[in-house]
Structure formats: C-alpha cells, structure tokens
Design a protein around this motif. Structure first.
Motif, mmCIF file in Angstrom:
data_model
loop_
_atom_site.group_PDB
_atom_site.id
_atom_site.type_symbol
_atom_site.label_atom_id
_atom_site.label_comp_id
_atom_site.label_asym_id
_atom_site.label_seq_id
_atom_site.Cartn_x
_atom_site.Cartn_y
_atom_site.Cartn_z
ATOM 1 N N ALA A 1 -3.865 0.749 -1.962
ATOM 2 C CA ALA A 1 -4.122 1.429 -3.236
ATOM 3 C C ALA A 1 -5.606 1.718 -3.398
ATOM 4 O O ALA A 1 -6.003 2.803 -3.847
ATOM 5 C CB ALA A 1 -3.610 0.589 -4.403
ATOM 6 N N ALA A 2 -6.455 0.758 -3.005
ATOM 7 C CA ALA A 2 -7.900 0.976 -3.082
ATOM 8 C C ALA A 2 -8.328 2.105 -2.146
ATOM 9 O O ALA A 2 -9.168 2.944 -2.508
ATOM 10 C CB ALA A 2 -8.644 -0.314 -2.739
ATOM 11 N N LEU A 3 -7.765 2.142 -0.961
ATOM 12 C CA LEU A 3 -8.093 3.220 -0.021
ATOM 13 C C LEU A 3 -7.650 4.580 -0.551
ATOM 14 O O LEU A 3 -8.361 5.580 -0.396
ATOM 15 C CB LEU A 3 -7.453 2.948 1.344
ATOM 16 C CG LEU A 3 -8.066 1.807 2.156
ATOM 17 C CD1 LEU A 3 -7.244 1.558 3.417
ATOM 18 C CD2 LEU A 3 -9.501 2.134 2.522
ATOM 19 N N ARG A 4 -6.488 4.630 -1.165
ATOM 20 C CA ARG A 4 -6.015 5.902 -1.750
ATOM 21 C C ARG A 4 -6.950 6.373 -2.858
ATOM 22 O O ARG A 4 -7.266 7.561 -2.958
ATOM 23 C CB ARG A 4 -4.607 5.738 -2.304
ATOM 24 C CG ARG A 4 -3.554 5.734 -1.246
ATOM 25 C CD ARG A 4 -2.184 5.659 -1.846
ATOM 26 N NE ARG A 4 -1.178 5.666 -0.800
ATOM 27 C CZ ARG A 4 0.056 5.246 -0.951
ATOM 28 N NH1 ARG A 4 0.452 4.782 -2.113
ATOM 29 N NH2 ARG A 4 0.901 5.289 0.049
ATOM 30 N N ARG A 5 -7.378 5.442 -3.715
ATOM 31 C CA ARG A 5 -8.323 5.810 -4.775
ATOM 32 C C ARG A 5 -9.619 6.335 -4.173
ATOM 33 O O ARG A 5 -10.178 7.330 -4.649
ATOM 34 C CB ARG A 5 -8.607 4.609 -5.681
ATOM 35 C CG ARG A 5 -7.493 4.319 -6.668
ATOM 36 C CD ARG A 5 -7.916 3.305 -7.716
ATOM 37 N NE ARG A 5 -8.299 2.011 -7.135
ATOM 38 C CZ ARG A 5 -7.447 1.011 -6.892
ATOM 39 N NH1 ARG A 5 -6.174 1.151 -7.187
ATOM 40 N NH2 ARG A 5 -7.876 -0.113 -6.375
ATOM 41 N N ARG A 6 -10.075 5.710 -3.117
ATOM 42 C CA ARG A 6 -11.316 6.138 -2.468
ATOM 43 C C ARG A 6 -11.161 7.527 -1.859
ATOM 44 O O ARG A 6 -12.043 8.374 -1.982
ATOM 45 C CB ARG A 6 -11.703 5.127 -1.396
ATOM 46 C CG ARG A 6 -13.020 5.412 -0.767
ATOM 47 C CD ARG A 6 -13.449 4.295 0.146
ATOM 48 N NE ARG A 6 -14.682 4.654 0.809
ATOM 49 C CZ ARG A 6 -15.109 4.126 1.923
ATOM 50 N NH1 ARG A 6 -14.408 3.170 2.494
ATOM 51 N NH2 ARG A 6 -16.233 4.517 2.465
ATOM 52 N N VAL A 7 -10.027 7.789 -1.212
ATOM 53 C CA VAL A 7 -9.768 9.109 -0.630
ATOM 54 C C VAL A 7 -9.726 10.163 -1.723
ATOM 55 O O VAL A 7 -10.297 11.252 -1.575
ATOM 56 C CB VAL A 7 -8.458 9.100 0.192
ATOM 57 C CG1 VAL A 7 -8.005 10.500 0.513
ATOM 58 C CG2 VAL A 7 -8.642 8.304 1.468
#
Length: 146
Positions: free
Chosen positions: A39-45
């Motif tokens: 989820a954190a990676l998706r937000r960053r992307v």
C-alpha cells in the motif's frame, strides 16, 4: 460419565487448533506487513505519477513545439466547436472530412474527444471556419468531380 473416546477426541482437536494457530500466526503477521508495504509503494507510485504529470505539463508550456513556430500562431482545438462548425455548414462527418482531406473516422474521433488533429489539420479546420454553406457545397462538388 463421559465416553473416554469423546474426551480424547476433543482434547486432540483442542491441541491441533492450538498448534495450527501458532503455526499460522507468523504468516498472518508477515502477510499484514507485506500488505502495508504494498500500500505504501502504491501511494508512492501515485505521488510520482502526479509529479511527472505536473512536470510534463509545465515543460509543454515552456517549450512550444517546433511546428507551431514555423507555421505562425498556435491553434486551439475544441471538439464541441468542431462539431458545431460542421453542423453549421450542414455537412456529414464524411463530407466535412473530404473538405479537410482526412477520413470520416478522424472527424468522428475529433468530435468525440478520442483524438486531436495535427497542426496541419488544425490549419485546414481554421480555413473552413470562414466559409458558409454555399461555399462548402461548391468545394465539396469540386472535390467529387475529381
């Protein structure tokens, strides 16, 4: 008095549940950590894509395309205005396309916002802006004679 087989069966089931719970608890914890990380990676992307879009918009404004510099004033395009112009001239999409030198499908896509005309085609559209129904019909007749 309870049956010894039933008591033994209940005890075995209890111990088995306890062992399974202990075994799967580590998997549950790591799974939750992985989901949080994803989820954190998706937000960053998403943030990076927004920044890229913002930067690309700014870069497009700062450096005009070389085609517009050569041809003079840059042309704006509105799908609804193109449709209104075609209706004003009383032409079908195919006839309007023939006047512009493109396909009817191109005009359809321009009017529905699925595509945008190139600079050369924008110039042709601008030329048609100043004509009336009669002149449009005359030009179309000349094109059909060829």
């Amino acid at each position: 008095m309870p049956n010894i087989a039933a008591v033994l069966k209940d005890e075995i089931a209890r111990i088995a549940r306890k062992e399974v719970r202990a075994q799967t608890e580590d998997f549950k914890k790591s799974s939750a950590q992985y989901r949080a990380h994803i989820a954190a990676l998706r937000r960053r992307v998403d943030d990076l894509e927004r920044q890229l879009k913002r930067v690309s918009k700014g870069a497009g404004r700062a450096a005009p395309a070389p085609e517009t510099e050569e041809q003079g004033t840059p042309r704006r395009f509105s799908a609804t205005r193109l449709s209104a112009q075609r209706h004003k001239l009383g032409l079908s999409a195919a006839d309007f396309a023939a006047l512009l030198g493109v396909s009817g499908q191109s005009v359809y896509k321009w009017e529905h916002g699925e595509a945008r005309p190139r600079a050369k085609q924008l110039e042709a559209i601008a030329e048609l802006r100043g004509i009336g129904k009669r002149e449009a019909a005359e030009r179309l007749a000349k094109l059909q004679e060829r």
